[in-house]
Design an enzyme around this catalytic site. Structure first.
Site, PDB file in Angstrom:
ATOM      1  N   ASP A  19     -17.812   5.463  -8.509  1.00  0.00           N
ATOM      2  CA  ASP A  19     -18.022   5.240  -7.047  1.00  0.00           C
ATOM      3  C   ASP A  19     -19.309   5.526  -6.685  1.00  0.00           C
ATOM      4  OD1 ASP A  19     -17.135   4.293  -4.745  1.00  0.00           O
ATOM      5  OD2 ASP A  19     -16.064   6.220  -4.280  1.00  0.00           O
ATOM      6  N   HIS A  36     -24.725  -2.233  -7.882  1.00  0.00           N
ATOM      7  CA  HIS A  36     -23.570  -2.707  -8.533  1.00  0.00           C
ATOM      8  C   HIS A  36     -24.297  -3.161 -10.163  1.00  0.00           C
ATOM      9  CE1 HIS A  36     -20.503  -2.261  -5.670  1.00  0.00           C
ATOM     10  NE2 HIS A  36     -20.813  -3.437  -4.966  1.00  0.00           N
ATOM     11  N   GLU A  66      -7.736  -3.540  -3.851  1.00  0.00           N
ATOM     12  CA  GLU A  66      -8.367  -3.310  -2.331  1.00  0.00           C
ATOM     13  C   GLU A  66      -9.806  -3.942  -2.048  1.00  0.00           C
ATOM     14  OE1 GLU A  66      -6.409  -0.807  -3.932  1.00  0.00           O
ATOM     15  OE2 GLU A  66      -4.743  -1.482  -2.996  1.00  0.00           O
ATOM     16  N   TRP A  68     -10.926  -6.700  -2.720  1.00  0.00           N
ATOM     17  CA  TRP A  68     -10.916  -8.018  -2.318  1.00  0.00           C
ATOM     18  C   TRP A  68     -11.383  -7.916  -0.756  1.00  0.00           C
ATOM     19  CZ3 TRP A  68     -11.255 -11.705  -6.189  1.00  0.00           C
ATOM     20  CH2 TRP A  68     -10.731 -11.584  -7.251  1.00  0.00           C
ATOM     21  N   LEU A 130     -13.537   4.345 -30.123  1.00  0.00           N
ATOM     22  CA  LEU A 130     -13.195   4.377 -29.062  1.00  0.00           C
ATOM     23  C   LEU A 130     -12.439   3.344 -28.196  1.00  0.00           C
ATOM     24  CD1 LEU A 130     -13.763   5.749 -25.871  1.00  0.00           C
ATOM     25  CD2 LEU A 130     -15.615   4.161 -25.640  1.00  0.00           C
ATOM     26  N   ARG A 193     -10.272  11.596  -3.622  1.00  0.00           N
ATOM     27  CA  ARG A 193      -9.028  10.839  -3.529  1.00  0.00           C
ATOM     28  C   ARG A 193      -8.915   9.821  -4.490  1.00  0.00           C
ATOM     29  NH1 ARG A 193     -11.701   8.790   1.258  1.00  0.00           N
ATOM     30  NH2 ARG A 193     -13.182   6.834   0.722  1.00  0.00           N
ATOM     31  N   SER A 195      -7.548   6.732  -4.630  1.00  0.00           N
ATOM     32  CA  SER A 195      -7.939   5.138  -4.165  1.00  0.00           C
ATOM     33  C   SER A 195      -7.081   4.224  -5.219  1.00  0.00           C
ATOM     34  CB  SER A 195      -9.251   4.962  -4.275  1.00  0.00           C
ATOM     35  OG  SER A 195      -9.965   5.502  -3.474  1.00  0.00           O
TER      36      SER A 195
HETATM   37  C1  IPE Z   1     -12.517   2.851  -5.751  1.00  0.00           C
HETATM   38  O1  IPE Z   1     -13.605   2.828  -5.105  1.00  0.00           O
HETATM   39  C2  IPE Z   1     -12.192   1.684  -6.602  1.00  0.00           C
HETATM   40  C3  IPE Z   1     -13.267   1.480  -7.827  1.00  0.00           C
HETATM   41  C4  IPE Z   1     -14.156   2.300  -8.044  1.00  0.00           C
HETATM   42  C5  IPE Z   1     -13.317   0.041  -8.366  1.00  0.00           C
HETATM   43  P1  IPE Z   1     -13.579   2.309  -3.496  1.00  0.00           P
HETATM   44  O2  IPE Z   1     -14.856   2.565  -3.281  1.00  0.00           O
HETATM   45  O3  IPE Z   1     -12.971   1.206  -3.343  1.00  0.00           O
HETATM   46  O4  IPE Z   1     -12.804   3.423  -2.929  1.00  0.00           O
HETATM   47  P2  IPE Z   1     -12.523   4.047  -1.347  1.00  0.00           P
HETATM   48  O5  IPE Z   1     -12.492   2.736  -0.639  1.00  0.00           O
HETATM   49  O6  IPE Z   1     -13.588   4.929  -1.320  1.00  0.00           O
HETATM   50  O7  IPE Z   1     -11.120   4.650  -1.444  1.00  0.00           O
HETATM   51  C1  IPE Z   2     -18.222   1.491  -6.666  1.00  0.00           C
HETATM   52  O1  IPE Z   2     -18.993   1.714  -5.777  1.00  0.00           O
HETATM   53  C2  IPE Z   2     -18.014   0.135  -7.231  1.00  0.00           C
HETATM   54  C3  IPE Z   2     -16.630  -0.464  -6.873  1.00  0.00           C
HETATM   55  C4  IPE Z   2     -15.695  -0.381  -5.944  1.00  0.00           C
HETATM   56  C5  IPE Z   2     -16.579  -1.978  -7.118  1.00  0.00           C
HETATM   57  P1  IPE Z   2     -18.947   1.189  -4.185  1.00  0.00           P
HETATM   58  O2  IPE Z   2     -19.326  -0.294  -4.025  1.00  0.00           O
HETATM   59  O3  IPE Z   2     -17.538   1.425  -3.838  1.00  0.00           O
HETATM   60  O4  IPE Z   2     -20.194   2.154  -3.547  1.00  0.00           O
HETATM   61  P2  IPE Z   2     -20.090   3.022  -2.311  1.00  0.00           P
HETATM   62  O5  IPE Z   2     -18.877   3.896  -2.157  1.00  0.00           O
HETATM   63  O6  IPE Z   2     -19.801   1.941  -0.997  1.00  0.00           O
HETATM   64  O7  IPE Z   2     -21.311   3.898  -2.300  1.00  0.00           O
HETATM   65 MG    MG Z   3     -16.761   3.276  -2.889  1.00  0.00          MG
END
Ligand code: IPE
Ligand code: IPE
Ligand code: MG
Length: 240
Positions: A19, A36, A66, A68, A130, A193, A195
């Protein structure tokens, strides 16, 4: 079982919630998609590091059921990155004896992405190092729901009797069938969390959260997490 290297127990299965890509980009005044892109580079490096450390399974959350909800622009950019890195990953996996496996509901992706996933899995199937598991269009509740649906079909046809429904049988219907449960869960960027990640499998996993944003994650950060894991007392509900 868990391997021992330089006195440190290396967790057999590490699960990762990567994240913070968006925040990493924002801090630099860049569009989220740049975060990303950098995050994909970090994934590639982490696969190599984990393979060298002797970790047996590395499961990363790449795209949730989620996610999407995000803008069409961001989802589109993630799909493009996925297309590009799938091809690279085939080379990285082959060079590092890594077996790749995807969990999640891949049916929602475009046909070329589904074909790419299939190619990646079949092309690395015989590798013995791995196992790198990528959770895409993955949600813990969705996985359990799909498993229950298939189990219901088998019960109705008589292939599975009510008494035969054990925890082991339920686990065998999940996307992670045949994989050990994660020993250590690492989440970057500070959120405490799950998620919707691996809800069944994380029942007794040790959780480690770091403020480090995913694109900044590196070998030192992974070692810090493993060190913290080594200090945990895993009791599984018992008394030691
Ligand atoms: C969790 O991250 C999903 C992935 C890392 C793919 P999110 O950024 O989507 O989670 P929330 O919204 O903070 O719970
Ligand atoms: C995690 O980074 C990647 C995905 C969920 C695809 P985020 O895009 O959720 O980054 P933040 O949480 O907004 O910083
Ligand atoms: Mg995030």
């Amino acid at each position: 079982m868990e391997g021992n290297r330089e006195g440190m127990i290396i967790p057999r299965h590490v699960a990762l919630i990567l994240d913070g890509n968006g925040r990493w980009a924002k801090k630099r005044g860049l569009p989220r998609t740049m975060g990303h892109k950098e995050g994909c580079v970090t994934v590639e490096k982490t696969v190599e590091i984990a393979a060298r450390m002797g970790i047996e399974y590395l499961t990363v959350y790449g795209f949730s059921t989620e996610n999407w909800k995000r803008s069409a622009e961001e989802v589109g950019a993630l799909m493009q990155l996925f297309r590009y890195y799938m091809v690279r990953l085939l080379k990285v996996a082959s060079a590092n004896n890594v077996r790749v496996r995807m969990i999640g509901d891949r049916s929602r992706f475009d046909r070329d992405i589904i074909e790419g996933i299939n190619r990646l899995e079949s092309g690395t199937r015989d590798n013995t190092g791995l196992t790198f598991v990528i959770a895409v269009n993955y949600g813990g509740r969705d996985e359990i729901t799909r498993a229950v649906r298939r189990l219901a079909v088998d019960c109705m046809s008589g292939a599975v009797k009510e008494d035969a429904v054990t925890e082991e049988l339920v686990a065998s219907y999940l996307d992670t069938a045949d994989m050990p449960d994660p020993d250590l869960l690492i989440r970057t960027s500070g959120e405490i969390r799950l998620s919707n990640y691996l809800l069944w499998q994380l029942a007794y996993t040790e959780i480690y959260v770091t403020d480090c944003l995913w694109p900044d994650f590196n070998k030192e950060e992974l070692e810090k997490a493993i060190l913290a894991y080594n200090k945990r007392d895993r009791r599984y509900g018992g008394v030691k």
